[in-house]
Motif scaffolding. Structure first.
Motif, PDB file in Angstrom:
ATOM      1  N   VAL A 150       0.841  -1.199   0.000  1.00  0.00           N
ATOM      2  CA  VAL A 150       0.000   0.000   0.000  1.00  0.00           C
ATOM      3  C   VAL A 150       0.874   1.246   0.000  1.00  0.00           C
ATOM      4  N   VAL A 151       1.897   1.235   0.843  1.00  0.00           N
ATOM      5  CA  VAL A 151       2.802   2.384   0.914  1.00  0.00           C
ATOM      6  C   VAL A 151       3.551   2.548  -0.401  1.00  0.00           C
ATOM      7  N   ARG A 152       4.077   1.454  -0.937  1.00  0.00           N
ATOM      8  CA  ARG A 152       4.830   1.529  -2.185  1.00  0.00           C
ATOM      9  C   ARG A 152       3.978   2.147  -3.303  1.00  0.00           C
ATOM     10  N   ALA A 153       2.737   1.704  -3.388  1.00  0.00           N
ATOM     11  CA  ALA A 153       1.857   2.212  -4.443  1.00  0.00           C
ATOM     12  C   ALA A 153       1.467   3.670  -4.216  1.00  0.00           C
ATOM     13  N   GLY A 154       1.505   4.116  -2.957  1.00  0.00           N
ATOM     14  CA  GLY A 154       1.054   5.465  -2.656  1.00  0.00           C
ATOM     15  C   GLY A 154       2.117   6.536  -2.768  1.00  0.00           C
ATOM     16  N   LEU A 155       3.387   6.166  -2.800  1.00  0.00           N
ATOM     17  CA  LEU A 155       4.466   7.148  -2.880  1.00  0.00           C
ATOM     18  C   LEU A 155       4.474   7.852  -4.230  1.00  0.00           C
ATOM     19  N   ARG A 156       4.769   9.143  -4.204  1.00  0.00           N
ATOM     20  CA  ARG A 156       4.889   9.935  -5.424  1.00  0.00           C
ATOM     21  C   ARG A 156       6.259  10.597  -5.423  1.00  0.00           C
ATOM     22  N   PRO A 157       7.276   9.896  -5.899  1.00  0.00           N
ATOM     23  CA  PRO A 157       8.638  10.455  -5.900  1.00  0.00           C
ATOM     24  C   PRO A 157       8.681  11.811  -6.599  1.00  0.00           C
ATOM     25  N   GLY A 158       9.396  12.732  -5.961  1.00  0.00           N
ATOM     26  CA  GLY A 158       9.473  14.076  -6.504  1.00  0.00           C
ATOM     27  C   GLY A 158       8.413  15.001  -5.957  1.00  0.00           C
ATOM     28  N   ARG A 159       7.335  14.417  -5.450  1.00  0.00           N
ATOM     29  CA  ARG A 159       6.279  15.240  -4.866  1.00  0.00           C
ATOM     30  C   ARG A 159       6.098  14.937  -3.377  1.00  0.00           C
ATOM     31  N   THR A 160       6.143  13.646  -3.012  1.00  0.00           N
ATOM     32  CA  THR A 160       5.987  13.279  -1.604  1.00  0.00           C
ATOM     33  C   THR A 160       7.249  13.685  -0.850  1.00  0.00           C
ATOM     34  N   ARG A 161       7.133  14.696  -0.010  1.00  0.00           N
ATOM     35  CA  ARG A 161       8.281  15.217   0.733  1.00  0.00           C
ATOM     36  C   ARG A 161       8.477  14.533   2.070  1.00  0.00           C
ATOM     37  N   LEU A 162       7.429  13.865   2.561  1.00  0.00           N
ATOM     38  CA  LEU A 162       7.534  13.179   3.845  1.00  0.00           C
ATOM     39  C   LEU A 162       6.446  12.135   3.944  1.00  0.00           C
ATOM     40  N   LEU A 163       6.826  10.973   4.458  1.00  0.00           N
ATOM     41  CA  LEU A 163       5.876   9.924   4.812  1.00  0.00           C
ATOM     42  C   LEU A 163       5.843   9.815   6.326  1.00  0.00           C
ATOM     43  N   VAL A 164       4.653   9.939   6.910  1.00  0.00           N
ATOM     44  CA  VAL A 164       4.486   9.786   8.357  1.00  0.00           C
ATOM     45  C   VAL A 164       3.769   8.470   8.605  1.00  0.00           C
ATOM     46  N   VAL A 165       4.390   7.587   9.372  1.00  0.00           N
ATOM     47  CA  VAL A 165       3.804   6.269   9.617  1.00  0.00           C
ATOM     48  C   VAL A 165       3.996   5.899  11.079  1.00  0.00           C
ATOM     49  N   ASP A 166       2.997   5.254  11.649  1.00  0.00           N
ATOM     50  CA  ASP A 166       3.056   4.844  13.049  1.00  0.00           C
ATOM     51  C   ASP A 166       3.810   3.524  13.196  1.00  0.00           C
ATOM     52  N   GLN A 167       4.582   3.412  14.280  1.00  0.00           N
ATOM     53  CA  GLN A 167       5.166   2.111  14.597  1.00  0.00           C
ATOM     54  C   GLN A 167       4.110   1.218  15.247  1.00  0.00           C
ATOM     55  N   LEU A 168       3.362   1.784  16.185  1.00  0.00           N
ATOM     56  CA  LEU A 168       2.212   1.117  16.785  1.00  0.00           C
ATOM     57  C   LEU A 168       1.092   2.139  16.831  1.00  0.00           C
ATOM     58  N   THR A 169       0.014   1.864  16.117  1.00  0.00           N
ATOM     59  CA  THR A 169      -1.041   2.859  15.971  1.00  0.00           C
ATOM     60  C   THR A 169      -1.829   3.023  17.265  1.00  0.00           C
TER      61      THR A 169
END
Length: 393
Positions: A150-169
């Motif tokens: 899901v994360v791989r498909a959602g990344l937009r290289p060149g536009r996505t400046r930061l990915l914020v993800v929880d270790q434990l939600t």
């Protein structure tokens, strides 16, 4: 299927806390509980500060903060020179966001499991800079491999400046494969901020092995530190770019000093934090982790059974050692944030039980925690009394 066996209580552990014995405290994950010994250590530091404020702040305080930082970083498996003490994980997130230099057209990517206050912080920074935010939908029952995809498909290289993800939600008590997510993001040149608010003390975390650009974690939840104790860990390429939310006298010292020093803030919570880790180690870190995770699983199953939830419909946290579990509430109950807050208050007032109630994915959820001061009968009592309360709605 039979209910899992609860763990044996840790002798004397309950006496280490000053919690009201008339209340079942089943929500350690929200604000923690500070052991009495840690409370007293902080009070001694406050007494020292008030006896001579000028001496306390002007003579050696920075060195004491540095020593504390190194102690906490060692426990977390983090680089002490890249670790700054902050008030909480949300503060650390805000520091990172305002240090990025976002511009119009940039994107901050999150998931739909993210913590609400972090979402507010992301939204505000995007409004301020003209950037945009987007949340990836991650199914609750997704496998680690599916989460990464899901994360791989959602990344937009060149536009996505930061990915914020929880270790434990927080909302779903779900353990994410953050090291694998970081690796995928790095392939696409996207920096990652790991929100690990619940990790320190609960999970055997080695921050270095995750490899995130930024990692934030609270010590005042599962690390037995006084409230207001958290860390922001920053990878070397970013350290010179990190700016504090408030500029003070250590600005020219660089990171981490410029982030830590906030003038006349009360630093006693930080200085007493090592006593919390001492308490953790005295009881046995692995022993506590196993106890708490097993107890949370027991509570989830007992309450789930009482609400008529099949064991197969009880969400799995996705890994061992997770001391928070969620139980789906009946259809139509607590499906909004306001309704969830109202139900939590009703449970506290009428059942003398402190729990977390979450609204996520159009569903209401009850979140239960396990901690050394909890007993099996507290979950059993909640299981008996909660269904009639819900029926009154």
């Amino acid at each position: 299927m039979s209910v899992p066996q609860p763990p044996e209580p840790i002798p004397g552990a309950r006496l280490l806390f000053s919690l009201d014995p008339a209340v079942s405290h089943l929500n350690h994950g929200s604000f923690g509980a500070v052991p009495i010994g840690v409370q007293r250590a902080q009070q001694r530091l406050r007494d020292e500060m008030e006896a001579n404020p000028l001496r306390f702040f002007a003579q050696g305080l920075i060195d004491r903060i540095t020593h504390t930082r190194r102690h906490l970083a060692d426990f977390l498996g983090a680089d002490a020179d890249g670790t700054a003490l902050v008030a909480n994980a949300t503060t650390g997130v805000a520091v990172v966001l305002q240090s990025l230099g976002l511009r119009p057209g940039d994107e901050v990517l999150t998931t739909d499991h993210g913590y609400g206050a972090v979402g507010f912080s992301v939204a505000r920074e995007c409004r301020r800079t003209g950037a945009v935010t987007r949340a990836l939908r991650v199914p609750l029952a997704a496998t680690d491999e599916e989460v990464v995809q899901v994360v791989r498909a959602g990344l937009r290289p060149g536009r996505t400046r930061l990915l914020v993800v929880d270790q434990l939600t927080s909302a779903t008590a779900r353990l994410f494969p953050v090291a694998a997510i970081v690796a995928v993001a790095r392939e696409h040149g996207v920096p990652v901020l790991v929100d690990a608010a619940h990790a320190p003390g609960m999970l055997p975390t080695a921050v270095r092995s995750i490899g995130a650009d930024f990692w934030v974690g609270n010590l005042h939840k599962w690390g037995y530190a006084p409230r207001g104790t958290a860390v922001l860990v920053v990878a070397p390429p970013w350290r010179d770019r990190v700016e504090p939310l408030v500029v003070s006298w250590e600005q020219e010292s660089g990171f981490p000093g410029r982030v830590e020093w906030q003038a006349t803030m009360d630093y006693t919570s930080w200085l007493a934090a090592p006593v919390g880790l001492f308490t953790l180690r005295s009881l046995g870190v692995d022993r506590i982790r196993t106890h708490n995770a097993t107890l949370a699983a027991y509570g989830q199953r007992v309450v789930g059974d009482a609400l008529g939830v099949s064991p197969t419909d009880l969400p799995d946290p996705g890994g061992p050692g997770v001391a928070m579990r969620i139980v789906p509430l009946p259809r139509g109950v607590a499906t909004t944030l306001d309704a969830a807050r109202a139900l939590r208050t009703r449970i506290a007032e009428r059942l003398a039980a402190e729990v977390a109630v979450m609204a996520w994915g159009g569903q209401g959820w009850l979140r239960l925690c396990g901690q050394v001061y909890n007993r099996t009968d507290e979950y059993e009592r909640l299981a008996v009394r909660l269904p009639p309360l819900l029926a009154q709605r």
